[in-house]
Design a protein around this motif. Structure first.
Motif, PDB file in Angstrom:
ATOM      1  N   ASN A  36       0.755  -1.162   0.011  1.00 47.28           N
ATOM      2  CA  ASN A  36       0.061   0.025  -0.033  1.00 47.28           C
ATOM      3  C   ASN A  36       0.906   1.329  -0.082  1.00 47.28           C
ATOM      4  N   ARG A  37       2.015   0.850   0.168  1.00 48.91           N
ATOM      5  CA  ARG A  37       3.147   2.330   0.349  1.00 48.91           C
ATOM      6  C   ARG A  37       3.484   2.630  -1.182  1.00 48.91           C
ATOM      7  N   ALA A  38       3.947   3.880  -1.331  1.00 47.21           N
ATOM      8  CA  ALA A  38       4.262   4.237  -2.662  1.00 47.21           C
ATOM      9  C   ALA A  38       5.849   3.678  -2.929  1.00 47.21           C
ATOM     10  N   GLU A  39       6.129   3.557  -4.053  1.00 47.62           N
ATOM     11  CA  GLU A  39       7.202   2.831  -4.509  1.00 47.62           C
ATOM     12  C   GLU A  39       8.639   3.631  -3.984  1.00 47.62           C
ATOM     13  N   SER A  40       8.452   4.928  -3.578  1.00 45.28           N
ATOM     14  CA  SER A  40       9.426   5.543  -2.809  1.00 45.28           C
ATOM     15  C   SER A  40       8.855   6.538  -2.337  1.00 45.28           C
ATOM     16  N   VAL A  41       9.720   6.906  -1.015  1.00 42.27           N
ATOM     17  CA  VAL A  41       9.134   7.870  -0.192  1.00 42.27           C
ATOM     18  C   VAL A  41      10.340   8.715   0.097  1.00 42.27           C
ATOM     19  N   ASP A  42      10.078   9.935   0.465  1.00 39.80           N
ATOM     20  CA  ASP A  42      11.015  10.939   1.064  1.00 39.80           C
ATOM     21  C   ASP A  42      11.344  10.591   2.565  1.00 39.80           C
ATOM     22  N   VAL A  43      12.520  10.796   2.897  1.00 40.17           N
ATOM     23  CA  VAL A  43      13.360  10.774   4.153  1.00 40.17           C
ATOM     24  C   VAL A  43      14.163  12.069   4.336  1.00 40.17           C
ATOM     25  N   GLU A  44      13.559  12.636   5.367  1.00 40.46           N
ATOM     26  CA  GLU A  44      14.283  13.934   5.783  1.00 40.46           C
ATOM     27  C   GLU A  44      15.207  13.881   6.791  1.00 40.46           C
ATOM     28  N   LEU A  45      16.598  14.263   6.424  1.00 40.20           N
ATOM     29  CA  LEU A  45      17.646  14.514   7.547  1.00 40.20           C
ATOM     30  C   LEU A  45      18.102  15.725   8.013  1.00 40.20           C
ATOM     31  N   ASN A  46      18.193  15.920   9.074  1.00 42.93           N
ATOM     32  CA  ASN A  46      18.593  17.315   9.428  1.00 42.93           C
ATOM     33  C   ASN A  46      19.847  17.215  10.335  1.00 42.93           C
ATOM     34  N   ALA A  47      20.870  18.246  10.299  1.00 44.86           N
ATOM     35  CA  ALA A  47      21.687  18.484  11.102  1.00 44.86           C
ATOM     36  C   ALA A  47      21.663  19.628  11.582  1.00 44.86           C
ATOM     37  N   ILE A  48      22.027  20.057  13.080  1.00 50.71           N
ATOM     38  CA  ILE A  48      21.991  21.432  13.693  1.00 50.71           C
ATOM     39  C   ILE A  48      23.290  21.320  14.440  1.00 50.71           C
ATOM     40  N   SER A  49      24.007  22.580  14.389  1.00 50.18           N
ATOM     41  CA  SER A  49      25.404  22.704  15.241  1.00 50.18           C
ATOM     42  C   SER A  49      25.147  24.094  15.947  1.00 50.18           C
ATOM     43  N   VAL A  50      25.569  24.064  17.307  1.00 49.52           N
ATOM     44  CA  VAL A  50      25.412  25.218  18.231  1.00 49.52           C
ATOM     45  C   VAL A  50      26.990  25.188  18.465  1.00 49.52           C
ATOM     46  N   GLY A  51      27.647  26.404  18.052  1.00 50.16           N
ATOM     47  CA  GLY A  51      29.032  26.720  18.019  1.00 50.16           C
ATOM     48  C   GLY A  51      29.947  25.504  17.366  1.00 50.16           C
ATOM     49  N   ASP A  52      31.071  25.225  17.937  1.00 47.53           N
ATOM     50  CA  ASP A  52      32.214  24.557  17.429  1.00 47.53           C
ATOM     51  C   ASP A  52      32.246  23.048  17.998  1.00 47.53           C
ATOM     52  N   TYR A  53      31.509  22.684  18.913  1.00 44.45           N
ATOM     53  CA  TYR A  53      31.616  21.471  19.655  1.00 44.45           C
ATOM     54  C   TYR A  53      30.451  20.552  19.590  1.00 44.45           C
ATOM     55  N   LEU A  54      29.168  21.311  19.576  1.00 39.76           N
ATOM     56  CA  LEU A  54      27.793  20.520  19.984  1.00 39.76           C
ATOM     57  C   LEU A  54      27.122  20.459  18.539  1.00 39.76           C
TER      58      LEU A  54
END
Length: 451
Positions: free
Chosen positions: A353-371
């Motif tokens: 019942n699912r589409a042959e392909s789906v979007d998958v959202e990936l995110n990255a967030i940085s807070v300064g230089d270390y986190l």
């Protein structure tokens, strides 16, 4: 323009269902209706703004996942009200299994609950933005022991053969030859946010399935160990709390090898997590640079889309399971068709019942230089996120699973070599975990390269 330097806002709102609702989780008992409330469920929002005016929202909900019906509705409303780009708004479900099943929109009680929930989520986000105040940020970690486990096992037979199995699969032999396939990473990541005249905000990120309440005989709405952790920590140090579940695909808060477990129930579990968090808070490092940056990619991933006669046989197995046949009986009936389990049968039907392909959202967030943070709309295996954490250009990388949508279990390629629930239910083909892992790591590297 320098606004007020780095600022953080915080808000929490009750999202406990007001009526009986079908509850999420646990296979064929997924349509159990709630009867009572063990403890209230909340949505908690943290807004961060850097000195250039860049804002990032982190919203954590005591729900099984950040379902598409919520993410797709909330983000545009917040963007319209505030101008904050949608890819700066992260919605996360803690993945407890004792709350409403938001995917069951055929039930009027769920439709009514979504109508109740979504405006409250917009409200809590807007309140966190209104609460923005100058802040200092600290990060750290602590090791927990006996509180999370890889829920895949290996057993050595009398002939010396090593067999692997996941929950509900394989030999199920629990003797002295049985051990976990790998060890769960026990690290709890911590952030401490201080604001003058306000309670400290404590953010905890830890990997597990919060499934200590619930199950086939439980009908109580509950935030599970997230709720008991929150209550214990806020009671003992008078803080504000927000929790994010990390890798949960193959991690549980309980073990089949009971002698390993440090906690007997959800209340004790939460108390021990709070104890560990307080220990970690004794040794925190200040974030000296607090500029916020984000990166997003959306992958078009091919699914295990099934359109052939296999669906007919899968429906037969699924019907047997629904009528009370045992797991073994369903697995035996499915053997001639390559259907490994009733869960595999359900996945075949879903994929058809699912589409042959789906979007998958990936995110990255940085807070300064270390986190940094990464988000994924499903349940990554522990090995995948541990690899990212080791290879990340940032000292601390926190994973928010079941964020910004729902794309199910994401196993390692190795897990596909033996039968387990997660590979049977996976939306994607073998190797998908490594694809997502590498793309998330690439986002972090892009952020770091920008300086």
């Amino acid at each position: 323009t320098n606004l007020e330097g780095f600022c953080v806002g915080y808000s929490r709102i009750d999202i406990t269902p007001q009526t009986s609702v079908p509850m999420a989780g646990y296979g064929r008992t997924s349509q159990r209706m709630s009867r009572t409330i063990r403890d209230n469920m909340y949505a908690t929002s943290v807004a961060m703004r850097d000195e250039e005016g860049e804002i990032v929202i982190l919203l954590s909900m005591d729900l099984q996942r950040a379902s598409d019906v919520t993410v797709g509705a909330i983000r545009p409303l917040v963007t319209e009200a505030t101008g904050i780009p949608m890819d700066h708004i992260m919605l996360h479900g803690t993945h407890m299994h004792s709350g409403p099943d938001l995917n069951n929109t055929k039930e009027q009680s769920i439709v009514n609950y979504i109508d109740y929930l979504n405006p409250r989520l917009v409200q809590v986000i807007l309140e966190s933005i209104e609460d923005l105040k100058p802040a200092e940020l600290f990060y750290g970690s602590v090791e927990t022991e006996g509180l999370n486990f890889v829920k895949h096992y290996q057993h050595t037979t009398a002939d010396g053969e090593v067999k692997f199995f996941g929950d509900n699969f394989g030999t199920q032999v629990l003797d002295s030859t049985t051990k976990h396939a790998t060890e769960a990473d026990p690290t709890m990541w911590l952030m401490q946010i201080t604001r003058e005249g306000e309670k400290d905000i404590i953010l905890a990120n830890w990997r597990t399935h919060p499934t200590l309440t619930g199950g086939s005989t439980k009908y109580e709405l509950s935030a599970d160990l997230v709720g008991t952790f929150r209550l214990a920590l806020e009671t003992q140090i008078d803080c504000e709390f927000i929790y994010f579940t990390g890798a949960s695909g193959n991690i549980n808060a309980s073990s089949r090898i009971k002698s390993e477990m440090a906690a007997a129930d959800v209340d004790q579990h939460g108390a021990l997590l709070a104890m560990h968090a307080m220990e970690g808070l004794k040794n925190m490092t200040k974030v000296e640079t607090t500029d916020l940056k984000t990166k997003q990619t959306v992958l078009d991933m091919q699914t295990n889309h099934t359109t052939d006669n296999l669906v007919i046989y899968a429906k037969q197995i699924n019907a047997m399971w629904g009528q009370g046949a045992t797991f073994s009986e369903c697995a035996e009936a499915g053997k001639p068709y390559g259907i490994r389990s009733p869960y595999h049968a359900s996945a075949i039907i879903s994929n058809a019942n699912r589409a042959e392909s789906v979007d998958v959202e990936l995110n990255a967030i940085s807070v300064g230089d270390y986190l940094s943070f990464i988000t994924f709309p499903g349940e990554l295996f522990d090995d995948l996120t541990e690899y990212i954490e080791v290879e990340s250009p940032y000292d601390y990388t926190l994973t928010l699973c079941y964020a910004n949508g729902m794309r199910g279990y994401i196993p390692t390629a190795y897990a596909f070599e033996y039968t387990c629930y997660e590979t049977d239910c996976c939306w994607f083909k073998k190797g998908c975990g490594e694809v997502f892992r590498d793309n998330l790591l690439e986002l972090l590297e892009q952020l770091a390269a920008e300086g």
